[in-house]
Design a protein around this motif. Structure first.
Motif, PDB file in Angstrom:
ATOM      1  N   TYR A   3       0.855  -1.188   0.000  1.00  0.00           N
ATOM      2  CA  TYR A   3       0.000   0.000   0.000  1.00  0.00           C
ATOM      3  C   TYR A   3       0.894   1.241   0.000  1.00  0.00           C
ATOM      4  O   TYR A   3       0.773   2.112  -0.850  1.00  0.00           O
ATOM      5  N   LEU A  96       2.001   6.271  -2.347  1.00  0.00           N
ATOM      6  CA  LEU A  96       1.144   5.102  -2.223  1.00  0.00           C
ATOM      7  C   LEU A  96       1.084   4.339  -3.536  1.00  0.00           C
ATOM      8  O   LEU A  96       1.026   4.937  -4.608  1.00  0.00           O
ATOM      9  N   ASP A  99      -4.585   2.840  -2.380  1.00  0.00           N
ATOM     10  CA  ASP A  99      -5.103   3.476  -1.167  1.00  0.00           C
ATOM     11  C   ASP A  99      -4.949   2.567   0.046  1.00  0.00           C
ATOM     12  O   ASP A  99      -5.121   1.346  -0.041  1.00  0.00           O
ATOM     13  N   ILE A 100      -4.648   3.193   1.188  1.00  0.00           N
ATOM     14  CA  ILE A 100      -4.485   2.438   2.428  1.00  0.00           C
ATOM     15  C   ILE A 100      -5.860   2.070   2.981  1.00  0.00           C
ATOM     16  O   ILE A 100      -6.720   2.940   3.143  1.00  0.00           O
ATOM     17  N   ASN A 199      -5.956  -7.611   4.418  1.00  0.00           N
ATOM     18  CA  ASN A 199      -5.903  -6.423   3.564  1.00  0.00           C
ATOM     19  C   ASN A 199      -5.763  -5.129   4.373  1.00  0.00           C
ATOM     20  O   ASN A 199      -6.655  -4.278   4.407  1.00  0.00           O
TER      21      ASN A 199
END
Length: 284
Positions: A3, A96, A99-100, A199
């Protein structure tokens, strides 16, 4: 899974320019300025598992907290911030890959210790309530109660309940059971496995605290599997040789100036273990 692909901290020149612009002179601490730059630590390029290694005061926790603040991931325990903390974080840059995820978080030793203390305090409260209910049962069962008005109705119900139930059943019906307590190491390990999901980006600050060598190896396997099969990325600070030996981990040695990427067998802490056991090899 990646990420966060890279992160940069202010270098000496950027910090110098910042100090030249400020007029405030009433502060005796400019933390976290000068903590990482004194080791030439300017950039991290991440892998699915990235580990920061170094002695006390090397800046491992500082780096993790700054990354957590800049990425705005979840955290439970508060931590000390100086008047210049937000200025420093604003000077950092991150890149990134995707997206985190929202479930990402930083887990510190304080989080784990608070979890263990909360269970202990909860059980102490339950024990105190249980003793109080025992006393209420005996007082109600053997009282010479007479109902004089409607206001006595609740007390009448309690007296009738005590006469129709045993003491243990009366208490069980009004009180939740104790939360099962594990050893500190078991509780700490359960905390990680319950709070690390699929995730997510997870920042772990010295997760080996309270864990036995066997538990550290179990945590190592859990992190490896989470990164390999369940879409997780980890940024970890540790002294543990078991975590440092993690397959595929990228290691930054913050004891070096400038900071270097090394193999786990080159790290001073690991070499100390190796030399100790080598000295007593004949006793095994």
């Amino acid at each position: 899974m990646l990420y966060l692909s890279s992160f940069t901290f202010p270098n000496d020149d950027m910090e110098f320019d910042f100090f030249m612009k400020i007029k405030r002179t009433c502060y005796d601490s400019f933390y976290p300025f000068k903590v990482l730059s004194r080791h030439g630590f300017e950039r991290i390029d991440f892998e699915p598992v990235t580990i920061l290694y170094g002695g006390n005061g090397s800046g491992k926790s500082t780096a993790l907290n700054v990354i957590a603040e800049r990425t705005k991931i979840n955290r439970d325990s508060i931590y000390n911030k100086s008047n210049f903390y937000s200025d420093y974080v604003d000077m950092c840059e991150m890149h990134l890959k995707v997206d985190i995820p929202e479930n990402s978080r930083i887990i510190t030793s304080d989080d784990v210790f608070d979890y263990m203390l909360n269970i202990r305090n909860l059980n102490e409260g339950i024990d105190q309530k249980r003793e109080k209910l025992f006393e209420e049962y005996l007082d109600a069962k053997y009282s010479s109660f007479q109902m004089n008005s409607i206001a006595d109705y609740e007390l009448l119900k309690k007296v009738n309940a005590t006469k129709s139930k045993t003491q243990s059943r009366f208490v069980r019906n009004q009180l939740m059971g104790n939360v099962r307590e594990y050893s500190n190491g078991e509780s700490a390990f359960r905390y990680f496995t319950e709070n690390i999901g699929e995730n997510g980006l997870y920042i772990l600050d010295e997760p080996e605290n309270s864990l036995s060598p066997m538990r550290q190896m179990e945590l190592m396997k859990f992190i490896e599997d989470s990164a390999r099969f369940f879409g997780c990325q980890f940024i970890i600070s540790t002294h543990s040789p078991f975590l440092l030996a993690m397959r595929g981990a990228k290691l930054y040695d913050l004891d070096e100036n400038p900071v270097e990427v090394k193999r786990w067998t080159e790290l001073k802490n690991v070499r100390t273990y190796y030399e100790f056991f080598k000295r007593y090899e004949d006793e095994f």
